[in-house]
Scaffold this active site. Sequence first.
Site, short mmCIF file in Angstrom:
data_model
loop_
_atom_site.label_atom_id
_atom_site.label_comp_id
_atom_site.label_asym_id
_atom_site.label_seq_id
_atom_site.Cartn_x
_atom_site.Cartn_y
_atom_site.Cartn_z
N ALA A 65 0.87 -1.18 0.00
CA ALA A 65 0.00 0.00 0.00
C ALA A 65 0.91 1.23 0.00
O ALA A 65 2.07 1.15 0.42
CB ALA A 65 -0.88 -0.02 1.23
N GLY A 109 0.73 -5.02 0.88
CA GLY A 109 -0.46 -5.11 0.02
C GLY A 109 -0.15 -5.75 -1.32
O GLY A 109 -1.04 -6.33 -1.95
N GLU A 112 -0.41 -9.30 -0.72
CA GLU A 112 -1.82 -9.60 -0.45
C GLU A 112 -2.64 -9.63 -1.76
O GLU A 112 -3.50 -10.49 -1.94
CB GLU A 112 -2.39 -8.58 0.54
CG GLU A 112 -1.79 -8.77 1.93
CD GLU A 112 -2.12 -7.63 2.88
OE1 GLU A 112 -1.74 -6.47 2.57
OE2 GLU A 112 -2.74 -7.88 3.91
N GLU A 132 4.56 -5.11 7.27
CA GLU A 132 3.76 -4.09 7.96
C GLU A 132 4.18 -3.89 9.42
O GLU A 132 4.08 -2.79 9.96
CB GLU A 132 2.27 -4.44 7.91
CG GLU A 132 1.64 -4.30 6.52
CD GLU A 132 1.75 -5.54 5.66
OE1 GLU A 132 2.57 -6.43 5.97
OE2 GLU A 132 1.03 -5.62 4.65
N1 CAA Z 1 4.61 3.24 -0.54
C1 CAA Z 1 5.03 4.42 -1.05
N2 CAA Z 1 6.20 4.57 -1.71
C2 CAA Z 1 6.99 3.49 -1.82
C3 CAA Z 1 6.63 2.23 -1.32
C4 CAA Z 1 5.38 2.11 -0.65
N3 CAA Z 1 4.90 0.98 -0.17
N4 CAA Z 1 7.62 1.35 -1.58
C5 CAA Z 1 8.56 2.03 -2.24
N5 CAA Z 1 8.20 3.33 -2.39
C6 CAA Z 1 8.94 4.41 -3.04
C7 CAA Z 1 10.10 4.88 -2.21
O1 CAA Z 1 9.67 5.80 -1.23
C8 CAA Z 1 11.00 5.50 -3.26
O2 CAA Z 1 10.47 6.77 -3.58
P1 CAA Z 1 11.47 8.07 -3.64
O3 CAA Z 1 12.43 7.74 -4.75
O4 CAA Z 1 10.54 9.19 -3.95
O5 CAA Z 1 12.14 8.13 -2.31
C9 CAA Z 1 10.78 4.60 -4.45
O6 CAA Z 1 9.55 3.92 -4.22
C10 CAA Z 1 11.88 3.55 -4.61
O7 CAA Z 1 11.98 2.85 -3.40
P2 CAA Z 1 13.38 2.65 -2.62
O8 CAA Z 1 14.32 3.78 -2.90
O9 CAA Z 1 13.05 2.36 -1.18
O10 CAA Z 1 13.91 1.34 -3.37
P3 CAA Z 1 14.90 0.23 -2.80
O11 CAA Z 1 15.25 -0.62 -3.98
O12 CAA Z 1 15.98 0.85 -2.02
O13 CAA Z 1 14.01 -0.63 -1.76
C11 CAA Z 1 12.03 -1.81 -1.04
C12 CAA Z 1 12.95 -1.40 -2.22
C13 CAA Z 1 12.78 -2.78 -0.11
C14 CAA Z 1 10.82 -2.51 -1.63
C15 CAA Z 1 11.62 -0.55 -0.23
O14 CAA Z 1 11.13 0.43 -1.14
C16 CAA Z 1 10.56 -0.79 0.79
O15 CAA Z 1 10.85 -1.32 1.86
N6 CAA Z 1 9.30 -0.39 0.50
C17 CAA Z 1 8.20 -0.47 1.46
C18 CAA Z 1 7.71 -1.91 1.62
C19 CAA Z 1 6.62 -1.96 2.66
O16 CAA Z 1 6.82 -1.69 3.81
N7 CAA Z 1 5.41 -2.37 2.22
C20 CAA Z 1 4.25 -2.47 3.09
C21 CAA Z 1 3.39 -1.26 2.98
S1 CAA Z 1 2.07 -1.26 4.16
C22 CAA Z 1 0.84 -2.20 3.47
O17 CAA Z 1 0.99 -2.72 2.39
C23 CAA Z 1 -0.41 -2.35 4.29
C24 CAA Z 1 -1.32 -3.42 3.83
O18 CAA Z 1 -1.38 -4.49 4.37
C25 CAA Z 1 -2.20 -3.20 2.68
#
Ligand code: CAA
Length: 258
Positions: A65, A109, A112, A132
Amino acid sequence: MAYENIIVETKGHVGLITLNRPKALNALSQALIAELGKALDGFEADDDIGAIVLTGSEKAFAAGADIKEMASKTFTQCYLEDFITKGWEAVSKVRKPVIAAVAGYALGGGCEVAMMCDFILAADTAKFGQPEITLGVIPGAGGTQRLTRLVGKSKAMEMILTGRMMDAQEAERSGLVSRIVPAGELLEEALKVAERIASMGRPSVLAAKEAVERAYESTLAEGVRFERRLFHALFSTDDQKEGMAAFAEKRQPNFKNR
Ligand code: CAA
């Protein structure tokens, strides 16, 4: 309709939806989810489409998400909007088969949504996780329930409590994905599998999906009874007569979806 966050295409009898927010690793914003629901509705209503493939990019199926979009939400907002349920359930409500073709990250998500699909074909680069807990919340789109049913309590509990990712090999070993294919062949293979499904008789395809889904929501005896009712009902279709006649005549069946 013009889409901004997804690409919607038709490939033969297959509907292909590509999540397309590369700058945010396909994070599932509410706008993206709304578009996804519309695209699925369109394919569901299109008689020429027999199966759907949902995919992302080489780097990410979807990284979850949209964290930036939800970070400031309050409980009241989440509750009143029915946050996560609304819109997201579209994927699990589609009656036609939906294949998730996953390369790169399928997190939160993203994992999911992949699990809401009927099965997951994984590239050898795929990484699955429910991180999460590292954000101070828990999965909110069915992850605690679907992951547990797919991989069992022990592995689901470990992944959800620690937020660790599993790679494609571990995902295949534990039953989360049906198969692993080389990343470069993922889409071609997913489309091939979907086209094969689309070539079957539609009544039996929908019945098969409904019957397998029932395994999750009933006792064995109830599920078997449900399966038998559908099995018997299919003998009223032209496709059953055609399928069995084609076998006897040693030719390919020509299903008419009726
Ligand atoms: N939401 C919003 N933006 C996101 C995102 C997310 N879930 N995942 C990645 N991005 C964005 C980053 O903020 C970044 O944007 P900027 O360049 O503007 O800073 C861009 O995508 C590239 O990401 P990274 O620079 O972090 O890329 P990376 O290769 O270094 O890392 C990753 C990749 C490990 C996937 C890392 O991006 C990450 O940990 N993302 C979040 C994963 C996460 O926690 N997901 C769960 C979300 S909560 C949820 O989903 C609730 C539910 O149950 C529905």
